[in-house]
Write an enzyme that holds these catalytic residues in place. Sequence first.
Site, short mmCIF file in Angstrom:
data_model
loop_
_atom_site.label_atom_id
_atom_site.label_comp_id
_atom_site.label_asym_id
_atom_site.label_seq_id
_atom_site.Cartn_x
_atom_site.Cartn_y
_atom_site.Cartn_z
N LYS A 25 0.83 -1.21 0.00
CA LYS A 25 0.00 0.00 0.00
C LYS A 25 0.87 1.26 0.00
O LYS A 25 0.68 2.16 -0.83
CB LYS A 25 -0.92 0.00 1.22
CG LYS A 25 -1.87 1.19 1.26
CD LYS A 25 -2.47 1.38 2.64
CE LYS A 25 -1.52 2.13 3.54
NZ LYS A 25 -2.13 2.58 4.80
N ASP B 273 -6.27 0.89 1.05
CA ASP B 273 -6.35 1.21 2.48
C ASP B 273 -7.72 0.77 3.01
O ASP B 273 -8.48 0.10 2.32
CB ASP B 273 -6.10 2.70 2.71
CG ASP B 273 -7.25 3.57 2.21
OD1 ASP B 273 -8.13 3.06 1.48
OD2 ASP B 273 -7.29 4.76 2.56
#
Length: 386
Positions: free
Chosen positions: A254, A272
Amino acid sequence: MSAERDSAVGEQGSDGGRKTAGAARTAAAGTGASASAAKKAAPSKKAAARKPAAAKKAAAEKTPGATKPAAKKAPAKKASSAKKAAPAKKASSAPLRKAPAPRKQVVAPKKATASVPAAPAKTVAAHPQGESRTALVRRARRINRELAEVYPYAHPELDFENPFQLVVATVLSAQTTDLRVNQTTPALFAKYPTPENLAAANPEEVEEILRPTGFFRAKTKSVIGLSKALVEQFGGEVPGRLEDLVKLPGVGRKTAFVVLGNAFGRPGITVDTHFQRLVRRWKWTDETDPDKIEAAVGALFPKSDWTDLSHHVIWHGRRICHARKPACGACPIAPLCPAYGEGETDPEKAKKLLKYEKAGQPGQRLKPPQAYLDAGGRAAPPLGAG
């Protein structure tokens, strides 16, 4: 009855009814004629109707030849009656087979309550159950286009001036808001502007600066560790490859995609908590693992759309499609959302749930892009401002 009529017609075919009567009288006068007379007379409809059931049974016992047709007739009658009765049973049972309809109505709400509360489930406009792959791709891309119109100024909501500041800010954003990170990093980068400076920093001093972000001890260890790795392995420069970024302490896929997409212009999907929640609500995927979500959603869009798609989805999750109570009544993509009704559907009440610029409030960046300010967005206040 069919076998009886055929035998009667055979007798009348040569001379008509007179020969039948005469043959009956002649057969009655001879020896043993009673059996043949009973056999020939049995087919007569009127005689069969007048004779009691006991007489027929006796005639059948006396004449062995007559019992064979009788045995054949009886099953025929039963078979024919059974065949006639069968449609009646089917007809009578047909309404019973339709009865499962109420059962489906009882089961359906149970399935709905597994993912959606029972009451709002009635307001769901279009659940894409059984949606084809082509239809899913079209719906997903249309949602992204709609969000691009709602958030034309979407951008990363972390303040940064270079790749190093972005990678550090992204690591610090775990378990806190971007706003809190943006209010904290100015003091951090003012004291430690380069990887070399932060790599040589006193951990206790860094912890004191990072305290407002939460988990400050673990985050201090990560940012000092990645700074040392940048100095020792990459000459103090942030690498621009995924396989290199994920080797840094505290950096996962991420964080790596945030850096690649926004610091190097290389497409990536940022999965996320907001992204995970929304793509499941929209039925883009049922996966729960971030890596599998990334792969499933990435397959729905061209690679060039990945970075902006991440911004659009994350912004929508922060402003309208909240985790606990989505503002469904103020959602611009409500007609495309299979989870419509999970949140507040009343437009006036939904407006009160909006956040940031959608509610006329400041955003998360202290130094937002000019396009955001031109669109009516407001900069966030610095840490400690009233």
